[in-house]
Design a protein around this motif. Structure first.
Motif, PDB file in Angstrom:
ATOM      1  N   GLU A 125       0.837  -1.200   0.000  1.00 11.71           N
ATOM      2  CA  GLU A 125       0.000   0.000   0.000  1.00 11.71           C
ATOM      3  C   GLU A 125       0.875   1.255   0.000  1.00 11.71           C
ATOM      4  O   GLU A 125       1.805   1.365   0.800  1.00 11.71           O
ATOM      5  N   PRO A 126       0.614   2.219  -0.893  1.00 10.69           N
ATOM      6  CA  PRO A 126       1.433   3.439  -0.927  1.00 10.69           C
ATOM      7  C   PRO A 126       1.343   4.237   0.376  1.00 10.69           C
ATOM      8  O   PRO A 126       0.270   4.433   0.924  1.00 10.69           O
ATOM      9  N   VAL A 127       2.502   4.674   0.869  1.00 12.37           N
ATOM     10  CA  VAL A 127       2.601   5.545   2.035  1.00 12.37           C
ATOM     11  C   VAL A 127       3.538   6.685   1.655  1.00 12.37           C
ATOM     12  O   VAL A 127       4.680   6.449   1.290  1.00 12.37           O
ATOM     13  N   TRP A 128       3.052   7.915   1.747  1.00 16.30           N
ATOM     14  CA  TRP A 128       3.823   9.078   1.297  1.00 16.30           C
ATOM     15  C   TRP A 128       4.421   9.888   2.438  1.00 16.30           C
ATOM     16  O   TRP A 128       5.069  10.890   2.209  1.00 16.30           O
ATOM     17  N   THR A 129       4.198   9.488   3.673  1.00 14.65           N
ATOM     18  CA  THR A 129       4.578  10.320   4.806  1.00 14.65           C
ATOM     19  C   THR A 129       6.084  10.486   4.924  1.00 14.65           C
ATOM     20  O   THR A 129       6.826   9.507   4.947  1.00 14.65           O
ATOM     21  N   ALA A 130       6.516  11.737   5.016  1.00 15.35           N
ATOM     22  CA  ALA A 130       7.924  12.082   5.251  1.00 15.35           C
ATOM     23  C   ALA A 130       8.018  12.682   6.650  1.00 15.35           C
ATOM     24  O   ALA A 130       7.177  13.494   7.037  1.00 15.35           O
TER      25      ALA A 130
END
Length: 139
Positions: A112-117
């Motif tokens: 699942e895509p996770v974009w959190t930086a």
């Protein structure tokens, strides 16, 4: 800053701006009242880490990935069309354009895509702790 305005009712080419005369700008508060939210996404030059591996493929253009070495010094990696890079979870890094000022890159995900930086400091995350253990083993 994004710009928004009320449109005229002209049936002309929809690619034209269609600004009312006189113009009626629309502010961010008014857009929020409609449930429309705007963010200015930073160029990724701010130092950060992810909790997942980051896989990037450069489709066009060029830029730089900067990563921290074991002594916390920056290493710059030049990337151009056709290049792919994998950064491990927990590594501090950043991205910037080069002087050509253009890149088109794709981020690939496992699962699942996770974009959190997470901007530095983010040493309290398990991913950072695991990465530091990896570095110690490589010494």
């Amino acid at each position: 800053m994004v710009e928004a305005w009320y449109m005229d009712e002209s049936p002309d080419d929809p690619r034209r701006p269609h600004r009312l005369e006189p113009g009626r700008p629309v502010g961010l508060e008014q857009l929020r009242g409609l449930g429309v939210f705007y963010w200015k996404i930073k160029i990724f030059y701010e130092e950060h880490l992810h909790l997942d591996d980051e896989i990037r493929y450069v489709l066009d253009g060029s830029g730089y990935f900067d990563v921290r070495d074991k002594e916390d010094k920056w290493i710059r990696i030049s990337m151009e069309k056709g290049d792919m890079i994998t950064l491990p979870a927990g590594i501090y890094h950043r991205f910037t354009l080069d002087e050509k000022n253009y890149v088109k890159a794709m981020r690939l995900f496992v699962g699942e895509p996770v974009w959190t930086a997470y901007n530095r400091p983010a040493d309290h995350f398990d991913a950072r702790e695991q990465y530091m253990k990896f570095l110690a083993q490589m010494a």
